[in-house]
Every structure is written in structure tokens, then in C-alpha cells.
Design a protein around this motif. Structure first.
Motif: not given
Ligand code: FES
Length: 107
Positions: A37, A39, A46, A48, A75, A106
Motif C-alpha cells: 500500500e 501509505d 508507515c 504498509t 508491520a 498491511q
């Protein structure tokens, strides 16, 4: 240029060519590969973009910086050996053949 194989949690494989200088995260994003992802856009803020690196690649990749190590704590189900943040992996010819597996989700 490196050929990188991204494997979704459901087993779907995506094999793409990624240019040198890009990150493994950008290779997934630019090829619309689901499961990463990213982000924060690659700022290591992040987690992700987390993946599990194929075991034969673990020792071939550059070592994790402290910041990546810290973010991996956030994570989903990180693996101490295999987990990496793909925005911190810069593509070079040395990564040709890399295989990474996305986690179940995620966070
Ligand atoms: S994209 Fe946010 S940590 Fe990698």
C-alpha cells in the motif's frame, strides 16, 4: 534493471522489470500490483510496504537501517529475518531475480 517477482498472499505471482534507481515499492506501485500500500509514499514512516523476502535473498540485500528496523515493529506479523520495507530497497542489477511475498495484510 531487475526482474522482480511479487507474490500476493493468495499466491498470485507478478513478475515485472523494475528500473535501477527505483525502489521495490515503486516497482509494485507502478505496475498496479496489489498487496503493497505504501501509505507514506516511501518515507519509511508507515510500514504498509512490508514484504517477506525469499529466504535465499535475505543475505544478498543491503542491511536494514535503524529507521527501517524500527518501522518494521509496526508491520503485520514481521519476521526478524525475512521482513523488509520495500520503499527502503533500491533496485540495482544486483537485485535481478528477487522474490518477495506480501503479508496477509498491511497495517
Ligand atoms: S511506504 Fe511507508 S514505510 Fe515504506
Amino acid at each position: 534493471m531487475a526482474k522482480i517477482t511479487y507474490i500476493e498472499h493468495n499466491g498470485t505471482r507478478h513478475e515485472v522489470e523494475v528500473s535501477n534507481g527505483m525502489t521495490v515499492m515503486e516497482g509494485a506501485r507502478d505496475n498496479n500490483i496489489p498487496g503493497i500500500e505504501a501509505d507514506c509514499g516511501g518515507a519509511c514512516a508507515c510500514s504498509t510496504c512490508h514484504v517477506y523476502v525469499d529466504p535465499i535473498w535475505v543475505d544478498k540485500l543491503p542491511a536494514k537501517e535503524d529507521m527501517e528496523e524500527d518501522m518494521l515493529d509496526f508491520a503485520w506479523q514481521p519476521d526478524p529475518e525475512r521482513s523488509r520495507l520495500t520503499c527502503q530497497l533500491r533496485v540495482t542489477d544486483a537485485l535481478d531475480g528477487l522474490v518477495v511475498q506480501m503479508p496477509e495484510k498491511q497495517i
